[in-house]
Motif scaffolding. Structure first.
Motif, PDB file in Angstrom:
ATOM      1  N   UNK A 111       9.178   4.111   2.869  1.00  0.00           N
ATOM      2  CA  UNK A 111       8.576   3.482   1.768  1.00  0.00           C
ATOM      3  C   UNK A 111       7.828   4.304   0.802  1.00  0.00           C
ATOM      4  N   UNK A 112       6.964   5.160   1.526  1.00  0.00           N
ATOM      5  CA  UNK A 112       6.231   6.006   0.536  1.00  0.00           C
ATOM      6  C   UNK A 112       6.989   6.839  -0.089  1.00  0.00           C
ATOM      7  N   UNK A 113       8.161   7.610   0.669  1.00  0.00           N
ATOM      8  CA  UNK A 113       8.995   8.531  -0.086  1.00  0.00           C
ATOM      9  C   UNK A 113       9.747   7.953  -1.209  1.00  0.00           C
ATOM     10  N   UNK A 114      10.397   6.948  -0.788  1.00  0.00           N
ATOM     11  CA  UNK A 114      10.920   6.039  -1.854  1.00  0.00           C
ATOM     12  C   UNK A 114      10.549   5.504  -3.050  1.00  0.00           C
ATOM     13  N   UNK A 115       9.051   5.292  -2.904  1.00  0.00           N
ATOM     14  CA  UNK A 115       8.225   5.013  -4.174  1.00  0.00           C
ATOM     15  C   UNK A 115       8.077   6.207  -4.839  1.00  0.00           C
ATOM     16  N   UNK A 116       7.851   7.194  -4.217  1.00  0.00           N
ATOM     17  CA  UNK A 116       7.327   8.540  -4.944  1.00  0.00           C
ATOM     18  C   UNK A 116       8.704   8.933  -5.669  1.00  0.00           C
ATOM     19  N   UNK A 117       9.977   8.869  -4.919  1.00  0.00           N
ATOM     20  CA  UNK A 117      11.090   9.355  -5.857  1.00  0.00           C
ATOM     21  C   UNK A 117      11.412   8.505  -6.861  1.00  0.00           C
ATOM     22  N   UNK A 118      11.358   7.116  -6.815  1.00  0.00           N
ATOM     23  CA  UNK A 118      11.629   6.223  -7.736  1.00  0.00           C
ATOM     24  C   UNK A 118      10.765   6.558  -9.176  1.00  0.00           C
ATOM     25  N   UNK A 119       9.400   6.812  -8.716  1.00  0.00           N
ATOM     26  CA  UNK A 119       8.608   7.285  -9.897  1.00  0.00           C
ATOM     27  C   UNK A 119       8.984   8.585 -10.628  1.00  0.00           C
ATOM     28  N   UNK A 120       9.505   9.484  -9.725  1.00  0.00           N
ATOM     29  CA  UNK A 120      10.019  10.749 -10.295  1.00  0.00           C
ATOM     30  C   UNK A 120      11.250  10.286 -11.169  1.00  0.00           C
ATOM     31  N   UNK A 121      12.180   9.483 -10.791  1.00  0.00           N
ATOM     32  CA  UNK A 121      13.294   8.872 -11.577  1.00  0.00           C
ATOM     33  C   UNK A 121      13.067   8.298 -13.051  1.00  0.00           C
ATOM     34  N   UNK A 122      11.977   7.525 -12.927  1.00  0.00           N
ATOM     35  CA  UNK A 122      11.529   6.909 -14.219  1.00  0.00           C
ATOM     36  C   UNK A 122      10.900   7.988 -15.136  1.00  0.00           C
ATOM     37  N   UNK A 123      10.077   8.981 -14.629  1.00  0.00           N
ATOM     38  CA  UNK A 123       9.264   9.911 -15.332  1.00  0.00           C
ATOM     39  C   UNK A 123      10.571  11.069 -16.160  1.00  0.00           C
ATOM     40  N   UNK A 151       0.865  -1.350  -0.080  1.00  0.00           N
ATOM     41  CA  UNK A 151      -0.207  -0.141   0.002  1.00  0.00           C
ATOM     42  C   UNK A 151       1.036   1.240  -0.066  1.00  0.00           C
ATOM     43  N   UNK A 152       1.810   1.313   0.825  1.00  0.00           N
ATOM     44  CA  UNK A 152       2.850   2.625   0.766  1.00  0.00           C
ATOM     45  C   UNK A 152       3.604   2.702  -0.395  1.00  0.00           C
ATOM     46  N   UNK A 153       3.967   1.500  -1.178  1.00  0.00           N
ATOM     47  CA  UNK A 153       4.711   1.550  -2.432  1.00  0.00           C
ATOM     48  C   UNK A 153       3.557   2.135  -3.337  1.00  0.00           C
ATOM     49  N   UNK A 154       2.554   1.956  -3.512  1.00  0.00           N
ATOM     50  CA  UNK A 154       1.388   2.320  -4.369  1.00  0.00           C
ATOM     51  C   UNK A 154       1.021   3.899  -4.126  1.00  0.00           C
ATOM     52  N   UNK A 155       0.928   3.935  -2.731  1.00  0.00           N
ATOM     53  CA  UNK A 155       0.590   5.323  -2.547  1.00  0.00           C
ATOM     54  C   UNK A 155       1.735   6.453  -2.868  1.00  0.00           C
ATOM     55  N   UNK A 156       2.712   6.189  -2.784  1.00  0.00           N
ATOM     56  CA  UNK A 156       3.865   7.035  -3.185  1.00  0.00           C
ATOM     57  C   UNK A 156       4.110   7.262  -4.702  1.00  0.00           C
ATOM     58  N   UNK A 157       3.819   6.016  -5.308  1.00  0.00           N
ATOM     59  CA  UNK A 157       3.655   6.330  -6.770  1.00  0.00           C
ATOM     60  C   UNK A 157       2.599   7.024  -7.271  1.00  0.00           C
ATOM     61  N   UNK A 158       1.343   6.773  -6.734  1.00  0.00           N
ATOM     62  CA  UNK A 158       0.133   7.549  -7.328  1.00  0.00           C
ATOM     63  C   UNK A 158       0.431   8.908  -6.837  1.00  0.00           C
TER      64      UNK A 158
END
Length: 342
Positions: free
Chosen positions: A300-312, A82-89
């Motif tokens: 986890x939330x922040x890591x997922x958000x940052x990883x998404x930014x890296x992909x974008x 859930x934290x992974x998905x929240x960070x990405x979304x």
């Protein structure tokens, strides 16, 4: 009236409502520059008033991209996912990209299929959670397929792709040191899934804390789990059934710690009076169980958000941040105390 209700608003309708051209509407909704703030606001207000939503298929055709980003994970902990998905979304909000999740039962068994699966889904990019983040076969296959990726919590070959890192060894050493300093000497360990590099890193951190205190890390008090609550329950039952049962248990995630908490209660033990118990992750379950768990917070939330930014960034031809080291916090709560005098 029914016909009007059925018809979806178009970009032309938004333009008429805002008093601008359809091209200006397109520029605003795509985040392009050189449009005044006042016009941007008029267009957004018009789109909201008409309940206009861009046609994602049309956008994908124009850009020759699917506008889809994937999340590959294996970890069975619901709170972690859930934290992974929240960070990405959160990072994808107000962007044209959409999230597709790919839970895979066993990365180690299917690593050769992952890149093909993502390619057949037409993804533009993907975020890899452990253990996929450490799988060199997946990383090389993604590079060959031209699929942008970023990683969460890798422990090897950091240079292969943008990575978000938490120092699992130091974090585990700190939480084990806390338990040792309370006076515990007979300490059990419940390890996570053997395919996750984080499990070995956390075991290494525990061993460093034991060594620094001049204590042996007793292998007869180490039990294998797989990051699920059920495995934590079973491992704790084995530990607590021993003639010399531990006075403290280090569980390598919060779900297994909660399973251990249930096993202790079933034996009539009270946490922390009879048994000290710690977890790892600071997931929601660690905060709502009783007593709340002493644990390590990894963001986890922040890591997922940052990883998404890296992909974008890669998809938009911007240089991505190649490595982001995230802090951790030792959170001391009510599940730890000095060992019982007896």
């Amino acid at each position: 009236m029914l016909e009007k209700a059925r018809r979806r608003a178009t970009i032309i309708d938004v333009g008429r409502h805002a008093g601008v051209s359809a091209k200006t509407v397109s520029r605003v909704l795509n985040g392009e520059p050189h449009v005044s703030p006042a016009v941007q606001q008029r267009v957004r207000d018009a789109a909201a008033s008409l309940h206009y939503h861009p046609n994602m298929l049309a956008r994908a055709l124009v850009r020759q991209r699917s506008m889809l980003l994937g999340l590959v994970y294996e970890n069975p902990s619901a709170s972690y996912v859930v934290e992974l998905q929240r960070g990405m979304l959160t990072r994808l909000a107000d962007t044209p990209y959409r999230l597709v999740v790919f839970p895979i039962a066993s990365i180690i068994e299917r690593s050769g299929e992952v890149a093909g699966l993502l390619r057949s889904a037409g993804l533009d990019g993907v975020v890899l959670a452990p253990p996929a983040a450490d799988d060199l076969r997946i990383l090389n296959d993604l590079a060959s397929a031209g699929i942008a990726c970023a990683r969460i919590g890798p422990s090897r070959a950091i240079e292969l792709a943008p990575s978000n890192i938490v120092d699992d060894i130091t974090a585990a050493r700190e939480i084990a040191t806390h338990v040792i300093e309370l006076g515990h000497r007979t300490i059990g360990i419940i390890k996570g899934h053997a395919s996750h590099a984080a499990s070995e890193a956390r075991t290494m951190g525990y061993s460093q804390a034991f060594y620094a205190a001049g204590l042996p890390m007793r292998l007869d008090l180490v039990e294998q789990g797989d990051f699920t609550r059920e495995s934590g329950h079973a491992a704790a039952e084995r530990l607590l059934a021993r003639a010399e049962a531990p006075t403290a248990i280090l569980a390598q995630n919060d779900d297994m710690a909660v399973g251990a908490l249930l096993a202790a209660r079933e034996r009539g033990l009270t946490v922390p009076d009879d048994l000290t118990l710690v977890g790892f992750d600071d997931s929601e379950i660690s905060r709502i169980c009783w007593p709340p768990l002493t644990t390590v917070r990894q963001p986890v939330f922040e890591m997922a958000r940052e990883a998404t930014d890296m992909v974008i960034a890669q998809l938009e031809d911007r240089p991505p941040l190649l490595r982001h080291d995230h802090p951790h916090d030792l959170l001391i709560r009510a599940s730890t105390a000095a060992p019982p005098r007896s």
